[in-house]
Design an enzyme around this catalytic site. Structure first.
Site, PDB file in Angstrom:
ATOM      1  CE  LYS A 129      74.571  86.381   0.095  1.00 30.14           C
ATOM      2  NZ  LYS A 129      74.425  85.065  -0.599  1.00 30.14           N
ATOM      3  CE  LYS A 138      72.469  89.060  -2.497  1.00 30.48           C
ATOM      4  NZ  LYS A 138      72.325  87.669  -3.007  1.00 30.48           N
TER       5      LYS A 138
END
Length: 325
Positions: free
Chosen positions: A194, A247
């Protein structure tokens, strides 16, 4: 002699037969944002079509998306009261626990994933307990309360837990806690890679989670680091993650492909709020063929190696796929 690639493109049925990548409704997890109250469905200005909803409205939304073939959601809670450690997320009577129980009671066939983090629940907007000296999140103190939060989610009936805080050691901590509490069969979908991205802006509007100071660069990943990105996901695999995730998605498809080539675990991508908002704005201003570009984007995620797509477009895509069938 040259190869005539166009032979398999001239007929629409043949194009379908040789298509390498297909998007189906089963690929998607739909994010929902829940808060206390009744009859609340407040659209977020920066994310048209995305709402903060009370639990009763979430249950209605589940009715609607099931008719489209969507049976997987990820829940984000927005508490009435926030404090320094996100106490609402640690309480069996907090908003996320109530929402899980309500959804599973009304819709036992719905697959409920829970985002496990603290940014929505803390008054400072960071993803854990703050180390005042370092002015960042205290990793190991946050691991302790993350384990408590995971048990709250599990007891409420979550079908899968998705820790998003990017704390070192989070997967092994949660796995040990869940196993010890008798939830050894509860899977963990890790936000394993992420990035500290600029694409999250609209999410912070809907989740009311903008940091009150600084940023999250001390725990989320540097967007410039490819090798570290792969290492993060492989580390979570070794700690016991069941599904890995990248992400944001769209600007990091090279990372998705490289992780996919280095693991046997299923891969998820999070098609984040900024990506969603850009397409919404472009479509509203007739700059693109909106539906075509949305589907092209979803295909790009699958082609890069994603098995699962978490997307605010999921409901729209399900409607598009119904029209095609």
């Amino acid at each position: 002699m040259f190869q005539r690639f166009r032979r398999t493109r001239l007929n629409s049925h043949l194009r379908s037969l040789v298509r390498e990548t297909n998007v189906t409704v089963n690929d998607f997890i739909y994010p929902l944002f829940v808060r206390s109250g009744e009859g609340i469905k407040t659209e977020v200005a920066s994310m048209p079509g995305v709402y903060q909803m009370s639990i009763d409205e979430v249950l209605k939304e589940c009715d609607e998306i099931k008719k489209l073939g969507l049976y997987s959601i990820i829940l984000f809670g927005i508490p009435d009261v926030k404090d320094s450690i996100g106490s609402d997320s640690l309480c069996e009577h907090g908003i996320i626990a109530k929402a899980i129980r309500a959804v599973k009671e009304a819709h036992p066939d719905m697959f409920v994933v829970t985002d496990l983090c603290f940014c929505e629940y803390t008054d400072h907007g960071h993803c854990g307990i703050i180390d005042e000296k370092l002015e960042t999140v205290n990793n190991d103190a946050t691991l302790e309360i993350s384990a408590k939060q995971a048990i709250v989610h599990a007891k409420a009936g979550a079908d899968m837990i998705a820790p998003s805080g990017m704390m070192d050691g989070i997967i092994s901590t949660l796995r040990d806690a869940l196993d010890s509490a008798g939830y050894e069969n509860l899977p963990i979908m890790s936000y394993s890679t992420k990035f500290a991205s600029g694409y999250y802006g609209p999410f912070r509007d809907v989740a009311e989670s903008t940091p009150s100071f600084g940023d999250r660069a001390s725990y989320q990943m540097d967007p410039a680091n490819r090798r570290e990105a792969v290492a993060e996901s492989i580390s979570d695999e070794l700690q016991g993650a069941d599904i890995l995730m990248v992400k944001p998605a769209l600007a990091y498809l090279d990372i998705v492909r490289e992780i996919k080539d280095n693991t046997s675990l299923p891969m998820a991508v999070y098609n984040v709020s900024g990506e969603y908002a850009m397409l919404k704005m472009a479509g509203a201003n007739n700059l693109i063929d909106y539906e075509r570009v949305v589907m092209e984007t979803m295909v790009s995620f699958k082609r890069a190696g994603a098995d699962i797509i978490i997307s605010y477009h999921a409901k729209e895509v399900a409607k598009m796929l119904q029209k095609q069938s």
